[in-house]
Design a protein around this motif. Sequence first.
Motif, PDB file in Angstrom:
ATOM      1  N   GLU A 192      13.883  14.870  -0.565  1.00  8.87           N
ATOM      2  CA  GLU A 192      12.868  14.805   0.620  1.00  8.87           C
ATOM      3  C   GLU A 192      11.488  14.275   0.198  1.00  8.87           C
ATOM      4  O   GLU A 192      10.929  14.699  -0.612  1.00  8.87           O
ATOM      5  CB  GLU A 192      12.726  16.471   1.173  1.00  8.87           C
ATOM      6  CG  GLU A 192      11.770  16.449   2.451  1.00  8.87           C
ATOM      7  CD  GLU A 192      12.196  17.710   3.188  1.00  8.87           C
ATOM      8  OE1 GLU A 192      13.118  18.214   3.125  1.00  8.87           O
ATOM      9  OE2 GLU A 192      11.101  18.209   3.909  1.00  8.87           O
ATOM     10  N   ARG A 193      11.180  13.402   0.933  1.00  8.53           N
ATOM     11  CA  ARG A 193       9.836  12.665   0.495  1.00  8.53           C
ATOM     12  C   ARG A 193      10.100  12.010  -0.704  1.00  8.53           C
ATOM     13  O   ARG A 193       8.882  11.941  -1.780  1.00  8.53           O
ATOM     14  CB  ARG A 193       8.529  13.385   0.759  1.00  8.53           C
ATOM     15  CG  ARG A 193       8.614  14.199   1.793  1.00  8.53           C
ATOM     16  CD  ARG A 193       8.363  13.499   3.198  1.00  8.53           C
ATOM     17  NE  ARG A 193       8.621  14.358   4.390  1.00  8.53           N
ATOM     18  CZ  ARG A 193       8.885  14.042   5.383  1.00  8.53           C
ATOM     19  NH1 ARG A 193       9.002  12.941   5.702  1.00  8.53           N
ATOM     20  NH2 ARG A 193       9.008  14.978   6.638  1.00  8.53           N
ATOM     21  N   GLY A 194      11.195  11.569  -1.310  1.00  4.91           N
ATOM     22  CA  GLY A 194      11.393  10.858  -2.623  1.00  4.91           C
ATOM     23  C   GLY A 194      11.525   9.372  -2.322  1.00  4.91           C
ATOM     24  O   GLY A 194      12.010   9.086  -1.564  1.00  4.91           O
ATOM     25  N   TYR A 348       4.581  31.555  -4.822  1.00  9.14           N
ATOM     26  CA  TYR A 348       4.890  31.757  -3.426  1.00  9.14           C
ATOM     27  C   TYR A 348       3.847  30.686  -2.699  1.00  9.14           C
ATOM     28  O   TYR A 348       2.493  30.882  -2.879  1.00  9.14           O
ATOM     29  CB  TYR A 348       4.374  33.058  -3.072  1.00  9.14           C
ATOM     30  CG  TYR A 348       5.123  33.582  -1.991  1.00  9.14           C
ATOM     31  CD1 TYR A 348       6.321  34.074  -1.739  1.00  9.14           C
ATOM     32  CD2 TYR A 348       4.341  33.353  -0.599  1.00  9.14           C
ATOM     33  CE1 TYR A 348       7.099  34.686  -0.690  1.00  9.14           C
ATOM     34  CE2 TYR A 348       4.998  33.686   0.718  1.00  9.14           C
ATOM     35  CZ  TYR A 348       6.110  34.552   0.671  1.00  9.14           C
ATOM     36  OH  TYR A 348       6.859  34.879   1.568  1.00  9.14           O
ATOM     37  N   ARG A 349       4.489  29.900  -1.792  1.00 11.89           N
ATOM     38  CA  ARG A 349       3.423  28.998  -1.149  1.00 11.89           C
ATOM     39  C   ARG A 349       2.755  29.498  -0.003  1.00 11.89           C
ATOM     40  O   ARG A 349       3.121  30.344   0.878  1.00 11.89           O
ATOM     41  CB  ARG A 349       4.319  27.505  -0.762  1.00 11.89           C
ATOM     42  CG  ARG A 349       5.210  27.164  -1.983  1.00 11.89           C
ATOM     43  CD  ARG A 349       6.054  26.083  -1.480  1.00 11.89           C
ATOM     44  NE  ARG A 349       5.275  24.692  -1.405  1.00 11.89           N
ATOM     45  CZ  ARG A 349       5.540  23.726  -0.196  1.00 11.89           C
ATOM     46  NH1 ARG A 349       6.331  24.192   0.836  1.00 11.89           N
ATOM     47  NH2 ARG A 349       4.880  22.676  -0.122  1.00 11.89           N
ATOM     48  N   ALA A 350       1.329  28.729  -0.001  1.00 10.91           N
ATOM     49  CA  ALA A 350       0.664  29.264   1.145  1.00 10.91           C
ATOM     50  C   ALA A 350       0.651  28.321   2.317  1.00 10.91           C
ATOM     51  O   ALA A 350      -0.181  28.478   3.125  1.00 10.91           O
ATOM     52  CB  ALA A 350      -0.737  29.388   0.744  1.00 10.91           C
ATOM     53  N   ILE A 394      -4.747  21.027   5.361  1.00 12.05           N
ATOM     54  CA  ILE A 394      -3.485  20.688   6.260  1.00 12.05           C
ATOM     55  C   ILE A 394      -2.207  20.144   5.633  1.00 12.05           C
ATOM     56  O   ILE A 394      -1.216  20.945   5.447  1.00 12.05           O
ATOM     57  CB  ILE A 394      -3.948  19.219   6.989  1.00 12.05           C
ATOM     58  CG1 ILE A 394      -5.261  19.685   8.230  1.00 12.05           C
ATOM     59  CG2 ILE A 394      -2.778  18.499   7.708  1.00 12.05           C
ATOM     60  CD1 ILE A 394      -4.910  20.205   9.296  1.00 12.05           C
ATOM     61  N   ASP A 395      -2.118  18.767   5.023  1.00 13.65           N
ATOM     62  CA  ASP A 395      -0.968  18.325   4.453  1.00 13.65           C
ATOM     63  C   ASP A 395      -0.870  17.134   3.609  1.00 13.65           C
ATOM     64  O   ASP A 395      -0.358  16.309   4.239  1.00 13.65           O
ATOM     65  CB  ASP A 395       0.298  18.369   5.585  1.00 13.65           C
ATOM     66  CG  ASP A 395       1.545  18.483   4.840  1.00 13.65           C
ATOM     67  OD1 ASP A 395       1.737  18.421   3.737  1.00 13.65           O
ATOM     68  OD2 ASP A 395       2.667  18.236   5.792  1.00 13.65           O
ATOM     69  N   PHE A 396      -1.718  17.199   2.510  1.00 17.33           N
ATOM     70  CA  PHE A 396      -1.819  15.996   1.641  1.00 17.33           C
ATOM     71  C   PHE A 396      -2.109  14.680   2.246  1.00 17.33           C
ATOM     72  O   PHE A 396      -1.539  13.699   2.151  1.00 17.33           O
ATOM     73  CB  PHE A 396      -0.355  15.755   1.068  1.00 17.33           C
ATOM     74  CG  PHE A 396       0.198  16.965   0.175  1.00 17.33           C
ATOM     75  CD1 PHE A 396      -0.416  17.474  -0.950  1.00 17.33           C
ATOM     76  CD2 PHE A 396       1.862  17.239   0.500  1.00 17.33           C
ATOM     77  CE1 PHE A 396       0.239  18.484  -1.393  1.00 17.33           C
ATOM     78  CE2 PHE A 396       2.134  18.315  -0.396  1.00 17.33           C
ATOM     79  CZ  PHE A 396       1.330  18.853  -1.240  1.00 17.33           C
ATOM     80  N   GLU A 423       3.678  10.817  -0.098  1.00 14.12           N
ATOM     81  CA  GLU A 423       4.244  10.846   1.326  1.00 14.12           C
ATOM     82  C   GLU A 423       3.172  10.267   2.201  1.00 14.12           C
ATOM     83  O   GLU A 423       3.852   9.370   3.139  1.00 14.12           O
ATOM     84  CB  GLU A 423       4.449  12.306   1.632  1.00 14.12           C
ATOM     85  CG  GLU A 423       4.943  12.693   3.040  1.00 14.12           C
ATOM     86  CD  GLU A 423       5.012  13.941   3.046  1.00 14.12           C
ATOM     87  OE1 GLU A 423       4.814  14.803   2.501  1.00 14.12           O
ATOM     88  OE2 GLU A 423       5.422  14.198   4.472  1.00 14.12           O
ATOM     89  N   TYR A 424       2.136  10.801   2.286  1.00  9.79           N
ATOM     90  CA  TYR A 424       1.231  10.056   3.406  1.00  9.79           C
ATOM     91  C   TYR A 424       0.182   9.019   2.600  1.00  9.79           C
ATOM     92  O   TYR A 424      -0.868   8.650   3.232  1.00  9.79           O
ATOM     93  CB  TYR A 424       0.098  10.987   3.694  1.00  9.79           C
ATOM     94  CG  TYR A 424       1.013  12.161   4.520  1.00  9.79           C
ATOM     95  CD1 TYR A 424       1.200  11.990   5.911  1.00  9.79           C
ATOM     96  CD2 TYR A 424       1.433  13.368   4.120  1.00  9.79           C
ATOM     97  CE1 TYR A 424       1.740  12.732   6.930  1.00  9.79           C
ATOM     98  CE2 TYR A 424       1.950  14.343   5.124  1.00  9.79           C
ATOM     99  CZ  TYR A 424       2.207  14.074   6.214  1.00  9.79           C
ATOM    100  OH  TYR A 424       2.797  14.815   7.413  1.00  9.79           O
ATOM    101  N   THR A 425       0.408   8.624   1.417  1.00  9.23           N
ATOM    102  CA  THR A 425      -0.530   7.651   0.801  1.00  9.23           C
ATOM    103  C   THR A 425      -0.057   6.336   0.302  1.00  9.23           C
ATOM    104  O   THR A 425      -0.013   5.840  -0.642  1.00  9.23           O
ATOM    105  CB  THR A 425      -1.085   8.262  -0.187  1.00  9.23           C
ATOM    106  OG1 THR A 425      -0.050   8.827  -1.139  1.00  9.23           O
ATOM    107  CG2 THR A 425      -2.306   9.426   0.183  1.00  9.23           C
TER     108      THR A 425
HETATM  109  C1  GCU Z   1       5.219  18.316   4.239  1.00  9.11           C
HETATM  110  C2  GCU Z   1       6.401  17.331   4.280  1.00  9.11           C
HETATM  111  C3  GCU Z   1       7.666  18.047   4.396  1.00  9.11           C
HETATM  112  C4  GCU Z   1       7.664  19.392   3.182  1.00  9.11           C
HETATM  113  C5  GCU Z   1       6.521  20.102   3.504  1.00  9.11           C
HETATM  114  C6  GCU Z   1       6.132  21.267   2.546  1.00  9.11           C
HETATM  115  O1  GCU Z   1       5.062  18.690   5.744  1.00  9.11           O
HETATM  116  O2  GCU Z   1       6.325  16.471   5.325  1.00  9.11           O
HETATM  117  O3  GCU Z   1       8.807  17.364   3.966  1.00  9.11           O
HETATM  118  O4  GCU Z   1       8.721  19.904   3.511  1.00  9.11           O
HETATM  119  O5  GCU Z   1       5.509  19.372   3.514  1.00  9.11           O
HETATM  120  O6  GCU Z   1       5.219  20.941   1.717  1.00  9.11           O
HETATM  121  O7  GCU Z   1       6.793  22.161   2.581  1.00  9.11           O
END
Ligand code: GCU
Length: 715
Positions: A192-194, A348-350, A394-396, A423-425
């Motif tokens: 995923e996102r690789g 544990y992810r926030a 937000i998200d990277f 991913e976004y860059t």
């Molecule tokens: C982003 C990304 C997802 C990933 C998610 C995460 O939203 O697009 O592919 O699963 O981040 O960090 O869990």
Amino acid sequence: MKSAQYIRLACVLGFLLLQAALAGTKALAESGGTPIDTEAWLRYAPLEADSARKYAQLPSRVEVLHESLVLDTAQKELIQGMSRMLGHNIQAGSEGKDVFLLGTLAEIHKLVPELKLPRLGADGYWLKAAKVRGYDSFVIAGGNDRGVLYGVFALLSNIAREQDISKIDEVDEPYTPLRWVNQWDNLDGNIERGYGGPSIFFADGKVRDDLTRAGQYGRLLASVGINGCTINNVNADPRVFRDDFIPQIKRIADAFRPWGVRISLSADLSAPKALGDLDSFDPLDPRVAAWWKKKVDEIYREIPDFGGFTIKADSEGQPGPSTYGRTQADAANVIARALQPHGGVVFYRAFVYNHHLDWRNLKNDRARAAYDNFHPLDGQFDDNVIIQIKNGPIDFQVREPVSPLFAGLHKTNEAIELQITQEYTGQQRQLCFLVPMWKEALDFDMRIDDQHTPVKALVAGRVFHRPTGGFAGVANVGMDANWMGSPLALANLYGFARLAWDPDLSAQAIIEEWTRLTFGNDPLVVRTIDSMQLRSWHIYESYTGPLGAGTMTNITGNHYDPAPESSERNGWGQWHRADHDGIGMDRTVATGTGFIGQYPPAVQKIYEPLASCPDELLLFFHHVPYTHVLHSGKTLIQHIYDSHYEGAEQAGEFIEQWKTLRGHVEEARYSDILARFEYQAGEAIVWRDTICNWIYQLSGIPDQKGRLGKESRQP
Ligand code: GCU
């Protein structure tokens, strides 16, 4: 077809043709015959005779003071590096001569009691030119075995970069104990996102038979001090916990162990139920606690140095404790307690948020989610739980402020999550060296209680004296020969690791190391590549998303192409709120979502007033009219036009800058990278035209310089 699309098609075709032409030619060269790609920054290219002479006096023997898998690796690496770079044929064993002495501090002390020892923590090392038994020797001491291996890599890096080590007396220790990478690999082999090919671990639902690349990855990671790797996607597949899968995972652990890298797994919280063992995954159900304990014990029987789990719960469709009305702390702790007797940890992810937010409600704000979910739980997590927090709220994205949650947990361990995979860059198809961005986040001063409290100190547990802390980098390397799809993108993996080891290193120092190790020491090459890398983030930002507007990429699709409208009118919460009058999210306390109120008061004072909010984050925090005048004196809309045109122009200039290296960089690699810059130049124009035309149509305000519609047609 529109002109921007023509440009793009031409660039893509050119790029593909070049790739096809290059396929089959193995990138050799500056390395003197070894394939450079998989070895990345560990090429150990032979030094020119003049430079090699500096190292003529180095010992001819290596003596290892106790037996262990990691020390054995250290010895082999030293022998290999010395032979490849200097042609020295180092023999194992002392024979009473000059030696490289490899061991722990205590062992070194026993053998050379006259040496004054430094203090050395776990994973730290000491490099010291010293007399041993009367011979000029070289001590490589470690706080533990891993430290010795890191010392060997540091010595070899010094030689590859032609540094003077004749009088070296260097102690280096990691800033933080947990330095992990995450791989978002699925069991079917996709990542995923690789952007660097399929998984090095999995294929067709199983662990690969051939794990050679996993071993090579362990070497790369160890060379820059990474000591843990989560091997599967955070959107986790519960099948990794099946009884027949654990022995397969053990094989990956075996491939990493010689390099001192512990493996860990992403865990699906619903696994006890999903695998059909129980009818519940309620973290407070004793049967669920017993299930995790039994499973964890089983894993440690196979993998005694297992690291623990990374957990994504209640996020983007992943199951979580909310199913049973339980908290994230309940979920983290039930698993942490199973790991605790074995020394394992839970990251544990926030990244917990609702992706079905009502976009019509101007008070809704995804940026608030991590703090709203985790701040109230501060103090409720066990000591071996670490809350893994993305750098921004937000998200990277290409520009975000730091997450306020770093300042919102005082009694809980923290780690910073950085995304190495772009991913976004630019998805490794465009140059974007992220270390300068990460440094801004790490150095950001949260001013907790008006004290100097930079994010780096918070994540290392230094501010509130918490038990542990660390860094997690989403790496997503794959089977491609150069791991990440682009040779230049590897600087981000290298840079992440170097910052995890020492966040006080400058971006300039890091890129200089990487370039020398990857391309050799030719001053023109080093100067040119360093400068291109160091400017690349700002350039990418300026044609894809200036002023912190949030993502302009296709957020519901590939996260790559420009598609500014895709952020709006859906529940994902990546809104920029552009309309006919203005743009930006009002996150103020006074009139907006109140997000700014999550920061300590001193930081609120910077972001809340328009007058002090920095331009680069203006649209992240405020909704303003297109005619708003920036600190620079320009109107917002003119800045947007200028930024896109300047950014696209600078991306185009990469081509000429790279061309100055013809003949200085091995030809296949030179051409490969040139094709990438040609492609990027086209992409930058596509971005420029799409965004400028879109915002012109929305605002109706023309570009003062009259560029719109001249170099491209209207959509
Ligand atoms: C982003 C990304 C997802 C990933 C998610 C995460 O939203 O697009 O592919 O699963 O981040 O960090 O869990």
